[in-house]
Design an enzyme around this catalytic site. Structure first.
Site, PDB file in Angstrom:
ATOM      1  N   LYS A  35       0.815  -1.225   0.000  1.00  0.00           N
ATOM      2  CA  LYS A  35       0.000   0.000   0.000  1.00  0.00           C
ATOM      3  C   LYS A  35       0.840   1.264   0.000  1.00  0.00           C
ATOM      4  CE  LYS A  35      -3.948  -2.247   1.924  1.00  0.00           C
ATOM      5  NZ  LYS A  35      -4.367  -2.940   3.143  1.00  0.00           N
ATOM      6  N   GLU A  55      -3.956   6.603   8.638  1.00  0.00           N
ATOM      7  CA  GLU A  55      -4.891   7.365   7.807  1.00  0.00           C
ATOM      8  C   GLU A  55      -6.033   7.880   8.676  1.00  0.00           C
ATOM      9  OE1 GLU A  55      -6.467   4.964   4.644  1.00  0.00           O
ATOM     10  OE2 GLU A  55      -4.678   5.171   3.415  1.00  0.00           O
ATOM     11  N   HIS A  69     -14.837  -8.491   5.822  1.00  0.00           N
ATOM     12  CA  HIS A  69     -13.988  -8.337   4.641  1.00  0.00           C
ATOM     13  C   HIS A  69     -14.208  -9.409   3.585  1.00  0.00           C
ATOM     14  CE1 HIS A  69     -12.027  -5.096   6.727  1.00  0.00           C
ATOM     15  NE2 HIS A  69     -11.846  -5.885   7.760  1.00  0.00           N
ATOM     16  N   ARG A  87      -5.451  -8.472 -10.607  1.00  0.00           N
ATOM     17  CA  ARG A  87      -5.940  -9.782 -11.060  1.00  0.00           C
ATOM     18  C   ARG A  87      -7.365  -9.634 -11.598  1.00  0.00           C
ATOM     19  NH1 ARG A  87      -6.833  -9.435  -5.463  1.00  0.00           N
ATOM     20  NH2 ARG A  87      -9.078  -9.422  -5.043  1.00  0.00           N
TER      21      ARG A  87
END
Ligand code: MV4
Length: 480
Positions: free
Chosen positions: A115, A199, A234, A291
């Site tokens: 990230k 963040e 998730h 992907r």
């Protein structure tokens, strides 16, 4: 390209091979001992067993798969999703072996796999990002200064993370150093990399992602969005395209940003750029998935583009045959992931024999699966049984079709999340489009399914009673 090996199993292996076959290219399947009877094995022109049931001894054996590919004179390898699909070392080994990797270049996989590296890569392109820092941090004092600057609540994230692992929300300054220690040790044990960053925490976001395609001639397009906010821990449950909340202007802004993310890493092939969208419809770049995604069918339905075909054409060096202006959204598509899990028992995996397995059929219904009646669902892999996909002129039509299709899906022998799909489609928040990533946590309890099935049982009992009374009347008719 005359022969393609699909380095995957289940529904996605089968789905990829269908397009490969349609294009007149031969297919090679690889399989583990647990998948000997799988449709992806019987469907392929050639199939090779590569090992034991655990994926570490089969589907993750990159070198073994490349060896098979060379023995069978394969031209290219399609990795599907999961397993080796975002493994840069595998992509490199495939290329070094003189084969084509159907996917992006090694640098794009590496950069977007981290990230912080991703943030660094897109820096020059002015992509909206959540307020925060773009380098790893270990010093709690420095973290405190930054957090106060951003403003609480903040979110600590692992640079190598995925699927929410290593993420910690911190509401108060006094909790920061403890939460940071935890995030770092979680990141070390999960990814072998303790880099974390901070963040601003977006409290009620929607998860909206953009599909992109890039060819080797410098052409980039986006194929609009997929809304994936209905997820549980998730794990996505329902996806749709288009999103109920995007305006044409926001769609264009996000599409342009996604294309710029793809440009920033010299992307090749099909990719997905993930964004968070907040209550005020601000959007923020999260990460790029390098992907083909599980939920790609909803994009295929609304754009009439076969994404696997595009991946193969791009890998063959062809130019995209359409421009951004050629692409439009037609209709509305929904996808329900049907898991072999018990939604009334904390989504416990429910594996075993598929005693009955009959798909719903009809116009506007697509089922992508890798199982047949009489098969065992193995414990070794992802518990997703199938993807139930519906397509209609409008969102309402797609939802109505989904409810009908769920009812016509006959599965016995194992528990599935089909009833959970009905719960989502019947929920006011989902129907109105007014939901975010907290939808499941906010509204779902096992009791709502038990109530629904209780009601169904009561209705069934009443229908049976009515029929019984009707039959009684008939019997009482004098026969002489
Ligand atoms: C966030 C966030 C709120 N604020 N970042 C979760 C997985 C990873 N891909 C990013 N995730 C999030 N990042 C900020 N600054 C909330 C999430 C998040 C989430 C994102 C997408 C879909 C589902 C989610 C569920 C919980 C948290």
């Amino acid at each position: 390209m005359k022969k393609i090996l699909v380095a995957n199993r289940g529904e996605i292996a089968l789905r990829i091979m269908k397009t490969v076959k349609k294009m007149g290219i031969k297919t090679v399947a690889v399989f583990s001992k647990a998948d000997r009877q799988s449709p992806h094995v019987t469907y392929a022109d050639e199939a090779i067993c590569i090992g034991e049931a655990p994926s570490s001894q089969s589907y993750l054996l990159g070198d073994k798969i490349i060896e098979v590919a060379q023995q069978l004179h394969v031209d290219a390898i399609h990795p599907g999703y999961g397993f080796l699909s975002e493994n840069a070392a595998f992509a490199k080994a495939v290329t070094d072996a003189g084969l084509t990797f159907i996917g992006p270049g090694i640098e794009a996989i590496e950069k977007m796999g981290n990230k912080l590296a991703a943030k660094e890569t897109v820096k020059a392109y002015d992509i909206p990002m959540v307020p925060g820092i773009d380098e790893a941090i270990t010093d709690p004092e420095k973290a405190k200064t930054i957090a106060k600057d951003i403003g609480f609540p903040i979110l600590i994230k692992a640079a190598a993370g995925g699927g929410g692992k290593g993420m910690r929300v911190v509401e108060r300054e006094e909790d920061l150093s403890e939460q940071m220690d935890r995030a770092i040790s979680e990141a070390v044990s999960a990814f072998g990399d303790g880099s974390v960053f901070i963040e601003k925490y977006v409290g009620s976001p929607r998860h909206i992602e953009i599909q992109v395609l890039a060819d080797s001639h410098g052409n980039f397009v986006h194929l609009f969005e997929r809304e994936c906010s209905v997820q549980r821990r998730h794990q996505k449950v329902v996806e749709e395209a288009p999103s109920a909340i995007l305006t044409p202007a926001l769609r264009e802004a996000m599409g342009t940003a996604a294309v710029n993310v793809a440009k920033s890493c010299n992307y090749l092939g099909a990719g997905t750029v993930e964004f968070l969208v907040d209550e005020n419809h601000n959007f923020y770049f999260l990460e790029m998935n390098t992907r083909l995604q599980v939920e790609h069918p909803v994009t295929e339905l609304i754009t009439q583009v076969d994404l696997v075909e595009q991946q193969i054409r791009i890998a063959r060096g062809e130019k995209l045959s359409f421009t951004q202006d050629d692409l439009t959204i037609k209709g509305h598509a929904l996808e329900l992931r049907v898991y072999a899990e018990d939604p009334t028992d904390n989504f416990l995996p429910s594996v075993g024999l598929l005693e009955t397995y009959q798909r719903p059929q009809g116009e506007g219904i697509r089922v992508d699966d890798g199982y047949e009646e009489g098969m065992e669902v193995p414990i070794y892999y992802d518990p997703m049984l199938s993807k139930l996909i519906t397509y209609g002129d409008t969102r309402e039509e797609a939802i109505a079709l989904m409810k009908k299709a769920i009812n016509n899906y006959q599965i016995k022998g194992i528990k599935t999340t089909l009833p959970f799909g009905t719960f989502v489609c019947d929920h006011e928040a989902f129907i109105s489009g007014n939901f975010d990533t907290h939808f499941v946590k906010q509204y779902y309890t096992p009791e709502v399914l038990e109530q629904a099935s209780q009601q169904e049982a009561e209705i069934a009992a009443l229908v049976a009673l009515k029929q019984y009374l009707e039959d009684q009347k008939q019997l009482r008719v004098p026969t002489h």
